[in-house]
Design an enzyme around this catalytic site. Structure first.
Site, short mmCIF file in Angstrom:
data_model
loop_
_atom_site.label_atom_id
_atom_site.label_comp_id
_atom_site.label_asym_id
_atom_site.label_seq_id
_atom_site.Cartn_x
_atom_site.Cartn_y
_atom_site.Cartn_z
CG ASN A 12 -6.07 7.28 10.12
OD1 ASN A 12 -4.96 7.77 9.90
ND2 ASN A 12 -6.25 6.02 10.43
CE1 TYR A 58 -3.96 2.16 0.64
CE2 TYR A 58 -2.62 3.19 2.34
CZ TYR A 58 -3.75 3.19 1.54
OH TYR A 58 -4.65 4.21 1.65
NE ARG A 115 -2.88 5.11 12.58
CZ ARG A 115 -1.85 4.55 13.19
NH1 ARG A 115 -1.23 5.16 14.19
NH2 ARG A 115 -1.41 3.36 12.79
CB THR A 132 0.28 4.40 23.99
OG1 THR A 132 1.14 3.40 23.44
CG2 THR A 132 -0.05 4.04 25.44
CD GLU A 173 8.06 1.88 -0.49
OE1 GLU A 173 7.91 2.95 -1.13
OE2 GLU A 173 9.03 1.69 0.26
NE ARG A 224 -10.90 1.77 6.30
CZ ARG A 224 -11.13 2.54 5.24
NH1 ARG A 224 -10.38 3.59 5.03
NH2 ARG A 224 -12.10 2.24 4.39
CG ASN A 241 -12.34 -3.50 13.64
OD1 ASN A 241 -13.04 -3.80 12.71
ND2 ASN A 241 -11.15 -4.07 13.87
CE LYS A 288 -3.56 4.83 -2.09
NZ LYS A 288 -4.66 5.47 -2.83
#
Ligand code: NAD
Ligand code: UDP
Ligand code: UDP
Length: 313
Positions: A176, A147, A213, A210, A149, A188, A192, A151
């Site tokens: 995100n 994904y 995002r 910890t 590389e 994701r 979830n 992109k």
């Protein structure tokens, strides 16, 4: 007579693509949605089926496509780690061959082309928050590389077509993004946690929870796509698009539990390999060039998303 508002949306039956198709139809564009339904669904665009300005075509962007359009939004590519790692070779082909074909199409018809790039080009970043000048830290042989590389190579192709063929390109690096129509099983974190909370299942925190995002609500993101597409030809990007409000996965889980009034328990699972520890966009460029910044808080966006999953589960 040549019309000036024909838009092609690849990946148009997916989560972001379907919202974008709706927005463009509403704005008066003729929209051609192209999708191979790998992660997308016709139900995502069901409200548009039958609309006189909307057309949908089953097609895989790794194969050439000959159509006549003025603008191309290139979104085709699975975005969730679970889905893009299911067939990693196809993921790279989708990003790279897909970019070549869509750039070839843009070159032939002289269309402006937008690329849905990603914060994953920064990998597991040592610079925080991430600004566009940062070159990133991606493991080229890891599980996320198909994904990341793919992109990154797509961005290379966009800039080479721009320099070599004077194509008008618009590269947005998406952080995100969440909202209604995320696939309930796409793995994701936002989908979830919400699905687990609503079903009373355990909430799966990967690692210690910890890691951070920064989550952007879908409506804010679609507004940014349209603004970027319609900038002056001198604007190529890359431009970070995202909401700078940063949360740990524990904070996200607690907010979802509170908003769903769920009594699900948090359980801890191994951290997937190469999982970035932190991620937050610097959006100064987007503010300055697009006059854009996100308006929807995580709490308000989660409420909308929870309502969607409640209605569909
Ligand atoms: P999604 O999986 O819902 O949508 C992707 C769409 O592309 C699906 O409809 C899928 O069927 C289609 N597709 C996949 N391979 C294809 C191919 N070879 N030919 C034609 N169609 C194909 O994911 P999304 O969240 O809507 O992501 C859309 C785009 O935005 C992707 O390019 C993704 O990399 C990018 N992006 C999304 C996020 C996010 O947080 N949602 C973040 C960064 C980048
Ligand atoms: N292509 C396409 N649609 C078009 C024009 C080109 O899908 O309308 C594809 C074509 O198959 C080619 C790719 O885009 O493989 C790149 O096109 P380009 O013209 O840049 O390269 P060339 O055809 O010279 O290899
Ligand atoms: N994550 C988690 N539990 C889940 C799904 C994801 O703790 O059930 C974590 C994951 O390890 C990552 C973060 O949430 O640190 C965001 O994951 P996602 O797959 O949504 O996106 P990405 O890693 O591509 O940003």
């Amino acid at each position: 007579m040549r019309q000036s508002n024909r838009a092609l949306v690849t990946g148009g039956a997916g989560f972001l693509g379907s919202h974008l198709c709706e927005r463009l139809v509403k704005d008066g564009c003729d929209v051609l949605c192209v999708d191979n339904y790998f992660t997308g669904r016709r139900t995502n665009v069901e409200k548009l089926l039958g609309h006189p300005r909307f057309e949908i075509m089953r097609h895989d962007v790794t194969f050439p496509l000959y159509v006549e359009v003025d603008q191309i939004y290139n979104l085709a590519c699975p975005a969730s780690p679970v889905h893009y790692q299911f067939d990693p070779v196809q993921t790279t082909k989708t990003s790279v061959h897909g970019a070549i074909n869509m750039l070839g199409l843009a070159k032939r018809v002289r269309a402006t082309i937008f690329q849905a790039s990603t914060s994953e080009v920064y990998g597991d970043p040592e610079v925080h928050p991430q600004s566009e000048e940062y070159w990133g830290r991606v493991n080229p042989i890891g599980l996320r590389a198909c994904y990341d590389e793919g992109k990154r190579c797509a961005e290379t192709l966009f800039f080479d077509y721009h320099r070599q063929h004077r194509l008008q390109i618009k590269v947005g690096r998406i952080f995100n993004t969440y909202g209604p129509r995320m696939h309930p099983n796409d793995g994701r974190v936002v989908s979830n946690f919400i699905v687990q909370a609503l079903r009373g299942d355990d909430i799966t925190i990967y690692g210690e929870g910890t890691q951070t995002r920064s989550f952007c609500y879908v409506d804010d993101m679609i507004e940014a796509f349209v603004r970027l597409m319609n900038t002056d030809p001198s604007v190529t990007g890359p431009i970070n698009l995202g909401n700078p409000a940063e949360f740990t996965m524990i904070q996200l889980a607690e907010m979802v539990l509170r908003l769903t009034k769920s009594s699900s328990k948090l359980i801890f699972r191994p951290l997937p390999s190469d999982d970035p520890k932190q991620r937050q966009p610097n959006i100064s460029k987007a503010k300055e060039i697009l006059g854009w910044e996100p308006k929807v808080s995580l709490e308000d966006g989660l409420k909308e998303t929870i309502a969607y999953f409640k209605a569909t589960l």
